[in-house]
Write an enzyme that holds these catalytic residues in place. Structure first.
Site, PDB file in Angstrom:
ATOM      1  CE1 TYR A   1      -0.436   3.295   9.917  1.00  0.00           C
ATOM      2  CE2 TYR A   1       0.118   2.949   7.611  1.00  0.00           C
ATOM      3  CZ  TYR A   1      -0.657   2.652   8.724  1.00  0.00           C
ATOM      4  OH  TYR A   1      -1.644   1.696   8.627  1.00  0.00           O
TER       5      TYR A   1
ATOM      6  CE  LYS B   1       5.109   3.049  13.426  1.00  0.00           C
ATOM      7  NZ  LYS B   1       4.817   2.391  12.172  1.00  0.00           N
TER       8      LYS B   1
ATOM      9  N   PRO C   1      -2.893  -0.486  19.113  1.00  0.00           N
ATOM     10  CG  PRO C   1      -4.693  -1.877  18.615  1.00  0.00           C
ATOM     11  CD  PRO C   1      -4.010  -1.195  19.752  1.00  0.00           C
TER      12      PRO C   1
ATOM     13  CG  HIS D   1      -2.028  -0.917   1.219  1.00  0.00           C
ATOM     14  ND1 HIS D   1      -3.088  -0.813   2.083  1.00  0.00           N
ATOM     15  CD2 HIS D   1      -2.285  -1.980   0.442  1.00  0.00           C
ATOM     16  CE1 HIS D   1      -3.957  -1.788   1.832  1.00  0.00           C
ATOM     17  NE2 HIS D   1      -3.483  -2.510   0.841  1.00  0.00           N
TER      18      HIS D   1
ATOM     19  CE1 TYR E   1      -4.642   3.284   9.462  1.00  0.00           C
ATOM     20  CE2 TYR E   1      -5.026   3.082  11.815  1.00  0.00           C
ATOM     21  CZ  TYR E   1      -4.337   2.717  10.684  1.00  0.00           C
ATOM     22  OH  TYR E   1      -3.347   1.776  10.774  1.00  0.00           O
TER      23      TYR E   1
END
Ligand code: RFL
Ligand code: PHB
Length: 394
Positions: free
Chosen positions: A386, A298, A294, A72, A202
């Site tokens: 990220y 990570k 979560p 992604h 998200y």
């Protein structure tokens, strides 16, 4: 029985450490309380950072991930009924993430160890760590047949997760623990349905956080913020869909396709760090030393970064007899750990509703989301954390 490194726990940390040590000619024995079938079936993480992907490939265990994993290049933040894309690779100098389930990584690592005659003892009980502050620590346990066994080793790697025996084996007066427990949890489901989106979403909504992730083109992984006391029985399928639809609603045509829910579970949300991550000849790695909520994806990646560092330090010791890098293991590992702790706490705080939240707090969260998705500088901060900071920055 004797080995060079005794490894407690066959999670991603323990298995990858055993593999990396083997590549450098260092012997280990891995002890695991659960069975092979159980560890290969436990559902957990899904997102691998660029550095994790590179390390798995370089160490020869990335072949199936390359074939079946889903790279992604972006991630979506959704709020106010609209999706906002963060272009991860453009903002992070070409780095990206791979969606490939943790239990698939586990399967690849177990297979790699067993094909090379690596020793993994499944189904052990009552593991205890002895003489950790001597030159020759020992590990005692009951094997799967119930017999008491013991072996000596040069070093012990505590890779046995948050509830393992390794961390409590360090004298309590010598460890400092940092904890934050969040007043919410995640309700996670696995669904048989086609993907609703090409990238993870998200979502921040007045009714709470939601996350749309995936496992394969046919299986989707969805999460909803819930009360920590919730149990699967509190979430009949109809309630799951109703909440997901309302938290993801908007006027941009986004539609989540429903499907058969075949797995449900509640995930607690906690931040935790122990300092230092070593005592005598014991070194902690992964969830044994730290937990992140979560939201930042990570946990698994930190476990990988820890064992990469530990494997290098052990290799240096066996090649040169010098323990300098081993002595600095905790200090160096903790820098990345605290960065990930901050990022995970920040993502969690920005994206969840807090029960004592005031309208003022809600407006601040929305402003933060607008800034992160509207400013290249702020989006870059999210993107580089990220996808994971490069290991050479450790
Ligand atoms: P693990 O995976 O907990 O493995 C520890 C192993 O040790 C065994 N064990 C013992 N063995 C011998 N003797 C004892 N006394 C023992 N006690 C325990 C256990 O049976 C187990 O097999 O720790 P490790 O290796 O440090 O790996 C950590 C990761 O598993 C964890 O951080 C991630 O799953 C966290 N996480 C995520 N991380 C990511 O990087 N990306 C994600 O997208 C992501 N999503 C998640 C997550 C964790 C989740 N849950 C369920 C907590 C999503 C979820 C829902
Ligand atoms: C998952 O797919 O399980 C997943 C993805 C992203 C997260 C957490 C979990 O932040």
């Amino acid at each position: 029985m004797r080995t060079q490194v005794g490894i407690i726990g066959a999670g991603p940390a323990g298995l990858l450490l055993a593999h990396l040590l083997h590549l450098r000619g260092i012997e280990s024995i891995v002890l695991e309380t659960r069975s092979r079938e159980e560890i290969e079936a436990t559902l957990r993480a899904g997102v691998l950072e660029q550095g994790t992907v590179d390390l798995l490939e370089e160490s020869g265990v990335g072949e199936r991930m390359r074939r079946e994993g889903m790279p992604h290049e972006g991630v979506i933040l959704r709020f106010g009924g609209r999706s906002h894309r963060i272009h991860l690779s453009e903002l992070s100098g070409g780095r990206s993430i791979m969606v490939y389930a943790q239990h698939e990584v586990i399967r690849d690592l177990v297979k790699a160890r067993l094909e090379r005659n690596g020793q993994i003892l499944f189904g052990v009980k009552d593991v205890s760590l002895l003489d950790l502050d001597t030159q020759l620590p020992k590990i005692r346990f009951h094997d799967a047949q119930g017999a008491t066994r013991e072996f000596a080793c040069d070093y012990v790697a505590g890779c046995d997760g948050f509830h393992g025996v390794s961390r409590p084996s360090m004298p309590s007066r010598l460890r400092k623990e940092f904890v934050r427990v969040y007043p919410f949890a995640w309700f996670g489901v696995l669904v048989e349905a086609p993907a609703a989106t090409e990238e993870l979403i998200y979502a921040y909504h007045e009714r709470g956080f939601a996350l749309v992730s995936t496992r394969s083109p046919q299986i989707q992984r969805l999460y909803l913020q819930c009360d920590p006391s919730n149990e699967p029985g509190d979430w009949p399928d109809a309630r799951v869909w109703e909440e997901l639809h309302s938290r993801l609603a908007g006027d941009d045509g986004f539609h989540l396709t429903e499907g058969r829910i075949f797995q449900k579970g509640v995930v607690a949300m906690r931040s935790f760090v122990v300092e230092p991550m070593q005592h005598g000849r014991l070194f902690l790695a992964g969830d044994a030393a730290h937990i992140v909520p979560p939201t930042g994806a990570k946990g698994l990646n930190l476990a990988v970064a820890d064992v990469r560092l530990l494997a290098q330090a052990l290799a240096e010791y066996y090649a040169t007899g010098r323990a300098d890098s081993l002595e600095r293991y905790s200090e160096i590992a903790l820098r990345r750990v605290w960065r990930a702790e901050h990022f995970s706490w920040w993502m969690t705080s920005m994206l969840h509703r807090f029960h004592d939240e005031s309208p003022f707090h809600h407006r601040l969260q929305l402003s933060q989301l607008q800034y992160v998705t509207g400013s290249r500088a702020a989006a870059t901060m999210l993107a580089e954390n990220y996808v994971g900071l490069p290991f050479d920055k450790d």
